[in-house]
Enzyme design. Sequence first.
Site, PDB file in Angstrom:
ATOM      1  N   LYS A  14     -62.343   8.628 -30.748  1.00 51.47           N
ATOM      2  CA  LYS A  14     -61.863   7.960 -31.960  1.00 51.47           C
ATOM      3  C   LYS A  14     -60.959   6.788 -31.548  1.00 51.47           C
ATOM      4  O   LYS A  14     -59.845   6.990 -31.075  1.00 51.47           O
ATOM      5  CB  LYS A  14     -61.068   8.934 -32.849  1.00 51.47           C
ATOM      6  CG  LYS A  14     -60.563   8.274 -34.135  1.00 51.47           C
ATOM      7  CD  LYS A  14     -59.080   8.416 -34.218  1.00 51.47           C
ATOM      8  CE  LYS A  14     -58.326   7.508 -35.136  1.00 51.47           C
ATOM      9  NZ  LYS A  14     -58.644   6.121 -35.277  1.00 51.47           N
ATOM     10  N   GLY A  33     -50.747   6.522 -27.606  1.00 58.48           N
ATOM     11  CA  GLY A  33     -50.280   5.895 -28.836  1.00 58.48           C
ATOM     12  C   GLY A  33     -48.772   6.059 -28.943  1.00 58.48           C
ATOM     13  O   GLY A  33     -48.083   6.228 -27.938  1.00 58.48           O
ATOM     14  N   SER A  34     -48.289   6.040 -30.166  1.00 58.19           N
ATOM     15  CA  SER A  34     -46.838   6.080 -30.365  1.00 58.19           C
ATOM     16  C   SER A  34     -46.296   7.492 -30.127  1.00 58.19           C
ATOM     17  O   SER A  34     -47.021   8.488 -30.266  1.00 58.19           O
ATOM     18  CB  SER A  34     -46.512   5.640 -31.791  1.00 58.19           C
ATOM     19  OG  SER A  34     -47.110   6.536 -32.700  1.00 58.19           O
ATOM     20  N   GLY A  68     -47.859  11.115 -31.200  1.00 58.45           N
ATOM     21  CA  GLY A  68     -48.081  12.046 -30.090  1.00 58.45           C
ATOM     22  C   GLY A  68     -47.404  13.386 -30.325  1.00 58.45           C
ATOM     23  O   GLY A  68     -47.977  14.456 -30.061  1.00 58.45           O
ATOM     24  N   GLU A 100     -49.863   9.905 -23.612  1.00 58.75           N
ATOM     25  CA  GLU A 100     -49.271   8.687 -23.030  1.00 58.75           C
ATOM     26  C   GLU A 100     -48.663   7.916 -24.191  1.00 58.75           C
ATOM     27  O   GLU A 100     -49.387   7.386 -25.030  1.00 58.75           O
ATOM     28  CB  GLU A 100     -50.346   7.841 -22.326  1.00 58.75           C
ATOM     29  CG  GLU A 100     -50.980   8.505 -21.127  1.00 58.75           C
ATOM     30  CD  GLU A 100     -50.003   8.737 -19.996  1.00 58.75           C
ATOM     31  OE1 GLU A 100     -48.953   8.062 -19.954  1.00 58.75           O
ATOM     32  OE2 GLU A 100     -50.280   9.608 -19.160  1.00 58.75           O
ATOM     33  N   CYS A 155     -47.434  -0.963 -23.601  1.00 59.60           N
ATOM     34  CA  CYS A 155     -46.521   0.168 -23.414  1.00 59.60           C
ATOM     35  C   CYS A 155     -45.575  -0.096 -22.258  1.00 59.60           C
ATOM     36  O   CYS A 155     -44.459   0.406 -22.230  1.00 59.60           O
ATOM     37  CB  CYS A 155     -47.304   1.448 -23.171  1.00 59.60           C
ATOM     38  SG  CYS A 155     -48.494   1.283 -21.843  1.00 59.60           S
ATOM     39  N   GLU A 211     -38.486   1.139 -29.612  1.00 65.85           N
ATOM     40  CA  GLU A 211     -39.656   0.352 -29.210  1.00 65.85           C
ATOM     41  C   GLU A 211     -40.051  -0.583 -30.350  1.00 65.85           C
ATOM     42  O   GLU A 211     -40.453  -0.132 -31.422  1.00 65.85           O
ATOM     43  CB  GLU A 211     -40.829   1.282 -28.862  1.00 65.85           C
ATOM     44  CG  GLU A 211     -41.977   0.530 -28.230  1.00 65.85           C
ATOM     45  CD  GLU A 211     -43.185   1.420 -27.924  1.00 65.85           C
ATOM     46  OE1 GLU A 211     -43.519   2.277 -28.765  1.00 65.85           O
ATOM     47  OE2 GLU A 211     -43.787   1.238 -26.844  1.00 65.85           O
TER      48      GLU A 211
END
Length: 531
Positions: free
Chosen positions: A205, A258-259, A263, A280, A314, A418
């Site tokens: 996805k 992703g964020s 996560g 990650e 990232c 972030e």
Amino acid sequence: MSNSRLASEPISTALAGPVGRVARHHRAVPAVPTHGLFIGGEWVESVSGDTFDSRNPADRLDVVGRFQGGTAADVARAVRAAEAALPGWRATPAPRRGEVLYRFGQLMVEHKERLARAMTREMGKVLVEARGDVQEGIDIAFLMAGEGRRSFGDTVPSELPDKWAMSIRQPIGVVGVITPWNFPMAIPCWKMMPALVTGNTVVFKPASDTPHCATLLAELMAEAGFPPGTVNLVTGSGTDVGDAIVESPDVQVISFTGSTATGKRIAERAARRLKRVSLELGGKNAIVVLADADLDLATDGILWSAFGTTGQRCTACSRVIVEQAVVEPLIERLEARARALRLGPGLEPETDVGPLINEAAREKVERYIEVGLREGELIVGGQRATGMRGGFDLDRGQFFEPTIFRNVKPMDRIAQEEIFGPVLSVIAVPDYEAALVALNQTRYGLSGAIYTQNVNTAFRAMRDFETGIVYVNAGTIGAETHLPFGGIKETGNGHREAGHVALDTYTEWKSIYVDFSGRLQRAQIDNQTSG
Ligand code: NAP
């Protein structure tokens, strides 16, 4: 692999099902290529009949394509296809599996320019960086193709006579791959290549901002010869498609990038089913510049790390921690160079910095600018980039000026959260010890860098930075695929991508003992000389 329809060919309106409740577009709109889901080797429509458009972030009027709004029912179909393909694929000798990966890598080489241009159009990064993104996919395909003939286990002596002991890796099953938009080809390849070479099958996805990049990858994977069902692509939203993958009892591994917020949600839900989850996540990466550094070199590294991919990496540098003695000459250099950066569409050769991915991302950056104005001192940027530049109308895309704040303190929000945009904070510190404290004072731990000529200090940094990656006299970006990639603290959950350690996410270890003594030999008992 059989293809009922190439994804790049429009799906005819005659095939369309009813337009669903949340459809954002009616299919009758002409001239926009419509792409399918890729399930069991076939390009098919979503059962919902819903579609969504992907648009060029440098020019919102440019519609890249129309994609299926996948649902839980589509995920169920994809998981069934992946399960059906599993016995055949895991029984295929690993070197043969590696050869399919190798063919895929070769196809990516052949199509590199086309893929890179499609990527720039869909997510905005400048073309030279898009080529690098494709190259990362190629590198990991070739690296993992080699694992088809490696995938080492251990063969070790047994404590008993006439007995052998060894360990082998085995595939786990169906792997759910959920990826972000900022490396829309590299990251899916970082996940799918190790999953596939070790004999798993995949339900993929991609981010809703980059379905076309994912579709192009799936096309090439089909062409490379991955058997039907080994790779299945389901486009659609995180809440519909992503959730269904995470919740599926038949998906044994989730590999997510992703964020940190998403996560954590995935980890919580997957934990209830005891799934293996590789995460990650976010970063707040810093570059330390000491008084003995080559300031021109440091300026090059900071600019590249902070404003490359418009700050949407990232590993992007969003904090510069500089020794007080050189703060003024460094800021002078950074300001001059940031002002000179040329904004525009990534396909234009003159462009240094492309757009942000979407309007929500630009609004988020703007909110942080307001915070930054309260916390530090703005020295360059701080606003949307608008109007005509270099013959291009920036109002057509989501452009934002490269931005630098000074006089930021380590615990300020713009130094802690972030932002994921072209915003850099400069933090002045008295010495290396204070720089180290500031660098580590964050909940993230992905990448850290230091500029110094002092070898002793460089080695201290390599040891003491609380990050998964350390650079000496280079910026925070630029990982290579044959080393482990990932971070500590809230950047992840201990797994690593790339390198041979990536196989750990996608395999179970099996330990095997072969006793050819012909008698009962009891471990820990029959080898003892006393007691
Ligand atoms: P995101 O919003 O977390 O989305 C990532 C993926 O998760 C997308 O495919 C998204 O789908 C999907 N998703 C959203 N909600 C979900 C849910 N409830 N269940 C399952 N899947 C769900 O992150 P992003 O904005 O795309 O990416 C930026 C973030 O990724 C940054 O924090 C960045 O640091 C991080 N990142 C980390 C690394 C690393 O290696 N550490 C590398 C690159 C990026 P939709 O697109 O449909 O919402």
